[in-house]
Structures are given as C-alpha cells and as structure tokens.
Write a protein that holds these residues in place. Structure first.
Motif, PDB file in Angstrom:
ATOM      1  N   PRO A   1       0.834  -1.210   0.000  1.00 49.54           N
ATOM      2  CA  PRO A   1       0.000   0.000   0.000  1.00 49.54           C
ATOM      3  C   PRO A   1       0.866   1.258   0.000  1.00 49.54           C
ATOM      4  O   PRO A   1       1.924   1.299   0.635  1.00 49.54           O
ATOM      5  N   VAL A   2       0.411   2.277  -0.718  1.00 51.17           N
ATOM      6  CA  VAL A   2       1.196   3.512  -0.806  1.00 51.17           C
ATOM      7  C   VAL A   2       1.045   4.380   0.441  1.00 51.17           C
ATOM      8  O   VAL A   2       1.881   5.259   0.682  1.00 51.17           O
ATOM      9  N   PHE A   3       0.008   4.148   1.235  1.00 49.92           N
ATOM     10  CA  PHE A   3      -0.128   4.881   2.490  1.00 49.92           C
ATOM     11  C   PHE A   3       0.798   4.263   3.541  1.00 49.92           C
ATOM     12  O   PHE A   3       0.926   3.045   3.636  1.00 49.92           O
ATOM     13  N   GLY A   4       1.438   5.112   4.331  1.00 47.01           N
ATOM     14  CA  GLY A   4       2.342   4.625   5.362  1.00 47.01           C
ATOM     15  C   GLY A   4       3.718   4.268   4.845  1.00 47.01           C
ATOM     16  O   GLY A   4       4.558   3.771   5.599  1.00 47.01           O
ATOM     17  N   ARG A   5       3.977   4.514   3.555  1.00 45.48           N
ATOM     18  CA  ARG A   5       5.286   4.270   2.951  1.00 45.48           C
ATOM     19  C   ARG A   5       5.765   5.530   2.240  1.00 45.48           C
ATOM     20  O   ARG A   5       5.004   6.464   2.036  1.00 45.48           O
ATOM     21  N   HIS A   6       7.020   5.530   1.844  1.00 44.63           N
ATOM     22  CA  HIS A   6       7.584   6.648   1.090  1.00 44.63           C
ATOM     23  C   HIS A   6       8.342   6.083  -0.104  1.00 44.63           C
ATOM     24  O   HIS A   6       8.981   5.026  -0.002  1.00 44.63           O
ATOM     25  N   PRO A   7       8.291   6.762  -1.261  1.00 44.39           N
ATOM     26  CA  PRO A   7       8.979   6.241  -2.452  1.00 44.39           C
ATOM     27  C   PRO A   7      10.461   5.968  -2.246  1.00 44.39           C
ATOM     28  O   PRO A   7      11.000   5.006  -2.812  1.00 44.39           O
ATOM     29  N   LEU A   8      11.150   6.781  -1.463  1.00 46.68           N
ATOM     30  CA  LEU A   8      12.575   6.548  -1.235  1.00 46.68           C
ATOM     31  C   LEU A   8      12.811   5.195  -0.557  1.00 46.68           C
ATOM     32  O   LEU A   8      13.725   4.448  -0.934  1.00 46.68           O
ATOM     33  N   LEU A   9      11.985   4.881   0.438  1.00 45.34           N
ATOM     34  CA  LEU A   9      12.161   3.624   1.151  1.00 45.34           C
ATOM     35  C   LEU A   9      11.738   2.428   0.309  1.00 45.34           C
ATOM     36  O   LEU A   9      12.412   1.394   0.296  1.00 45.34           O
ATOM     37  N   VAL A  10      10.631   2.560  -0.398  1.00 49.54           N
ATOM     38  CA  VAL A  10      10.174   1.461  -1.247  1.00 49.54           C
ATOM     39  C   VAL A  10      11.156   1.229  -2.389  1.00 49.54           C
ATOM     40  O   VAL A  10      11.425   0.085  -2.774  1.00 49.54           O
ATOM     41  N   SER A  11      11.732   2.300  -2.924  1.00 50.35           N
ATOM     42  CA  SER A  11      12.747   2.148  -3.961  1.00 50.35           C
ATOM     43  C   SER A  11      13.946   1.366  -3.446  1.00 50.35           C
ATOM     44  O   SER A  11      14.479   0.484  -4.144  1.00 50.35           O
ATOM     45  N   SER A  12      14.396   1.671  -2.246  1.00 52.83           N
ATOM     46  CA  SER A  12      15.526   0.931  -1.675  1.00 52.83           C
ATOM     47  C   SER A  12      15.196  -0.550  -1.551  1.00 52.83           C
ATOM     48  O   SER A  12      16.013  -1.421  -1.888  1.00 52.83           O
ATOM     49  N   GLN A  13      13.990  -0.847  -1.052  1.00 55.43           N
ATOM     50  CA  GLN A  13      13.578  -2.240  -0.915  1.00 55.43           C
ATOM     51  C   GLN A  13      13.539  -2.928  -2.280  1.00 55.43           C
ATOM     52  O   GLN A  13      14.043  -4.044  -2.455  1.00 55.43           O
ATOM     53  N   ALA A  14      12.904  -2.280  -3.251  1.00 53.37           N
ATOM     54  CA  ALA A  14      12.699  -2.892  -4.563  1.00 53.37           C
ATOM     55  C   ALA A  14      14.015  -3.080  -5.306  1.00 53.37           C
ATOM     56  O   ALA A  14      14.251  -4.126  -5.928  1.00 53.37           O
ATOM     57  N   GLN A  15      14.883  -2.069  -5.275  1.00 57.22           N
ATOM     58  CA  GLN A  15      16.161  -2.203  -5.967  1.00 57.22           C
ATOM     59  C   GLN A  15      17.028  -3.283  -5.322  1.00 57.22           C
ATOM     60  O   GLN A  15      17.745  -4.012  -6.019  1.00 57.22           O
ATOM     61  N   THR A  16      16.988  -3.388  -4.001  1.00 57.88           N
ATOM     62  CA  THR A  16      17.746  -4.428  -3.320  1.00 57.88           C
ATOM     63  C   THR A  16      17.257  -5.812  -3.745  1.00 57.88           C
ATOM     64  O   THR A  16      18.060  -6.716  -4.034  1.00 57.88           O
ATOM     65  N   ALA A  17      15.928  -5.977  -3.795  1.00 62.62           N
ATOM     66  CA  ALA A  17      15.368  -7.251  -4.244  1.00 62.62           C
ATOM     67  C   ALA A  17      15.719  -7.523  -5.701  1.00 62.62           C
ATOM     68  O   ALA A  17      16.000  -8.672  -6.076  1.00 62.62           O
ATOM     69  N   GLN A  18      15.745  -6.482  -6.518  1.00 62.41           N
ATOM     70  CA  GLN A  18      16.071  -6.665  -7.931  1.00 62.41           C
ATOM     71  C   GLN A  18      17.529  -7.084  -8.111  1.00 62.41           C
ATOM     72  O   GLN A  18      17.843  -7.976  -8.912  1.00 62.41           O
ATOM     73  N   ALA A  19      18.431  -6.468  -7.350  1.00 64.90           N
ATOM     74  CA  ALA A  19      19.836  -6.861  -7.427  1.00 64.90           C
ATOM     75  C   ALA A  19      20.035  -8.276  -6.900  1.00 64.90           C
ATOM     76  O   ALA A  19      20.797  -9.068  -7.459  1.00 64.90           O
ATOM     77  N   ALA A  20      19.334  -8.611  -5.827  1.00 61.18           N
ATOM     78  CA  ALA A  20      19.469  -9.941  -5.227  1.00 61.18           C
ATOM     79  C   ALA A  20      19.006 -11.042  -6.173  1.00 61.18           C
ATOM     80  O   ALA A  20      19.552 -12.156  -6.167  1.00 61.18           O
ATOM     81  N   THR A  21      18.004 -10.742  -6.993  1.00 54.13           N
ATOM     82  CA  THR A  21      17.431 -11.753  -7.888  1.00 54.13           C
ATOM     83  C   THR A  21      17.923 -11.623  -9.325  1.00 54.13           C
ATOM     84  O   THR A  21      17.451 -12.339 -10.198  1.00 54.13           O
ATOM     85  N   HIS A  22      18.845 -10.699  -9.560  1.00 49.99           N
ATOM     86  CA  HIS A  22      19.407 -10.495 -10.902  1.00 49.99           C
ATOM     87  C   HIS A  22      18.318 -10.229 -11.943  1.00 49.99           C
ATOM     88  O   HIS A  22      18.309 -10.814 -13.022  1.00 49.99           O
ATOM     89  N   GLY A  23      17.392  -9.349 -11.571  1.00 46.93           N
ATOM     90  CA  GLY A  23      16.409  -8.889 -12.549  1.00 46.93           C
ATOM     91  C   GLY A  23      15.105  -9.639 -12.567  1.00 46.93           C
ATOM     92  O   GLY A  23      14.317  -9.469 -13.494  1.00 46.93           O
ATOM     93  N   ARG A  24      14.817 -10.434 -11.520  1.00 51.29           N
ATOM     94  CA  ARG A  24      13.588 -11.246 -11.526  1.00 51.29           C
ATOM     95  C   ARG A  24      12.558 -10.755 -10.525  1.00 51.29           C
ATOM     96  O   ARG A  24      11.617 -11.483 -10.195  1.00 51.29           O
ATOM     97  N   TYR A  25      12.692  -9.515 -10.053  1.00 48.64           N
ATOM     98  CA  TYR A  25      11.751  -8.991  -9.067  1.00 48.64           C
ATOM     99  C   TYR A  25      10.760  -8.029  -9.723  1.00 48.64           C
ATOM    100  O   TYR A  25      11.121  -7.218 -10.573  1.00 48.64           O
TER     101      TYR A  25
END
Length: 307
Positions: free
Chosen positions: A66-90
């Motif tokens: 949900p976009v409420f209670g979150r901030h794009p900077l924090l969600v971006s960090s989470q998403a990019q970390t998952a993307q790097a961890a999975t080599h492009g499969r997130y």
C-alpha cells in the motif's frame, strides 16, 4: 501467458523457511513465478529477495505494498535491493490499500488515494530508473541529496498496481507497467479493466500493459465444502467498495462467486478464459485452502499450463 502462485506460509513455525520450501516445490511443479502479499507481518520485498536467491528459476513479486504509510525513497531501496538480489527477476506491486487498515493501523487519514498513487509512481519511477529523484508534489516530496542507486539493479524494476477502478486504471496505464487485479473475473477483465488500462497506456505513449490476474482458486473434488470455506475466507473483501464493485462486474454476488474451484478440466478452462479476457499472466492465490494434497494437485495442473 505465464502462470504463477501466491505463497502463504503464515501458519508455520518459521515463515521464511517454509516459504522457501514452498517456492522450491512450486518451481519443481513447473510454475514460473511466486508472489507475496503485504500486510503487517513479513516484509514482502525482503521475502521475495530471499526466495529469488534460493530458487533462481522463479520470478518473484510483491502483491502489493500500500502507498499509504510508505515513502517512495524507502520502497525504492527495498525494490532495488530485491532486484539486485534476484538479478532482474523482481516485480514490484503497489496498492491503494483500504481506509479501514490505513486509518486503524497507521493512524493517518485515507485521503486522496489516486493523487497519492500518481505522485508515488512518478517519484518511484525516477528512483528505480535513474537512482535519483527531484520530485515535489502536493502530497509527497522525494529528493536524493545522496545517491539512491543500488548496484545490480540498473535495469530498473517493473512497477505494477493492484488497480481495478476507473481512476486507478487510468493512473496505472499512464504511469505503471501493468496491473494486478484480484477477484476480477474474466467478464470484468474483458469488458472493463483491460480496455481501460490499455487505452490509458496508449494515450500516454506507453507499451501495452501487463495484466497479471490474481485468481483465488484450487483444484479439488470437494467443491461445495471448499467454496463454503472460500466464502468465509473472502468475505472481508466484500466490505471494500472496489472489490464489491469488481465482483459485481464479474457477475458475482459474493467474493467467492469468482473463485475458481473444481477439477482439473474446470480449472484449466477458467485459466483459458482469463487468457482470452486479456490476462498476460495468471497467478493463483489461496491454493492452500483445501489442504496440501489439493494444493499440490493445483500446482501440478498450473505447472502443466505454464509449460
């Protein structure tokens, strides 16, 4: 069309270990993707990153933050970390959330959800594609006095939205890569959802959107008992206007009316109906509702359809 499953191991001694085991089983069954919900428990991008590392044949996704209670900077960090961890499969899914959970859980007003979604997507796209942002909206500000790029995630992160209403579909078509409709049957997809989001994407000059249809369903011989259990399990969604509306547009009265429950032939036919309605991907949720034997039976069928 690819086929995946939503994994739910909340009722186990260790959710992370159990989720990895389920993901390994899903991959062995021939499924292509594993998806993780987000409530107030496990962090879904982190869970996706772990599963993607442990089971490298699967694409992994969040459905949805949900976009409420979150901030794009924090969600971006989470998403990019998952993307790097999975080599492009997130794959990152976002949601509007609900008034009930937002106000009760976070203690913040559930106001102007579409405007917040738009601003969130604009800022998040800047961050995930460039590693920087300079966004100043009415509701959100996202700037990067320090770099926000995660090495290994340079290709960006696919952005999907759990959108089903007209305004959310318009915003998603213009600003996201696709949608994650849940409890939207083939009729609602074909007549309302797919045309709306596709038209919005075309008008914005964007590629045709992905339509990742989340379907509550299971292969079983005990259809009546399982549908009764699904009626109880899904009744929460009937209190949420967006879900009540899409169930009605699908031709149902209760949320369980759009659940796909039956033998292999019946479920395979419904999956084909979703494909014909415009779904580019089908993800089955709730497959654990009838026990492990029927869950495995469901995954075996879905793996065959995925191939």
């Amino acid at each position: 069309m690819t086929v995946g499953v939503a994994l739910n191991a909340t009722g186990t001694d260790n959710q992370i270990d159990a989720t990895v085991r389920l993901a390994e089983e899903a991959a062995a069954a021939g499924l292509r993707s594993a998806w993780f919900g987000q409530t107030f428990g496990a962090d879904s991008p982190q869970l996706a990153a772990i599963v993607g590392r442990e089971v490298p044949v699967l694409h992994v996704g969040t459905s949805a933050i949900p976009v409420f209670g979150r901030h794009p900077l924090l969600v971006s960090s989470q998403a990019q970390t998952a993307q790097a961890a999975t080599h492009g499969r997130y794959h990152l899914g976002l949601a509007l959330g609900t008034k009930l959970l937002t106000e009760a859980g976070f203690g913040i007003p559930y106001e102007r959800p579409i405007a917040r979604l738009r601003e969130f997507l604009i800022a998040l796209r800047q961050l995930t594609e460039t590693g920087a942002a300079d966004f100043h909206g009415e509701l959100l500000t996202a700037t990067t006095p320090l770099p926000a790029r995660v090495p290994g995630a340079e290709a960006g992160v696919p952005l999907l939205v759990a959108a089903m209403g007209p305004q959310a579909l318009r915003a998603s078509g213009e600003l996201a890569d696709g949608i994650l409709p849940y409890l939207a049957g083939p009729r609602a997809l074909a007549e309302h959802i797919v045309p709306a989001v596709t038209a919005a994407a075309e008008a914005a000059g964007r590629p045709a959107p992905r339509i990742v249809a989340l379907v509550h369903g299971v292969v079983t011989d005990d259809v009546d008992a399982v549908r009764e259990a699904a009626t109880e399990q899904l009744s929460f969604y009937e209190q949420i206007p967006s879900y009540a509306r899409v169930v009605e547009l699908s031709g149902g009265k209760r949320a369980a009316d759009v659940a796909v429950i039956g033998n292999e032939k019946a479920v395979a036919a419904e999956v084909r109906r979703y494909r014909d309605a415009g779904a580019t991907e089908v993800v089955f949720a709730g497959t654990e509702i009838a026990g492990d034997a029927d869950r495995r039976r469901t995954w075996a069928l879905l793996g065959e359809l995925a191939s």
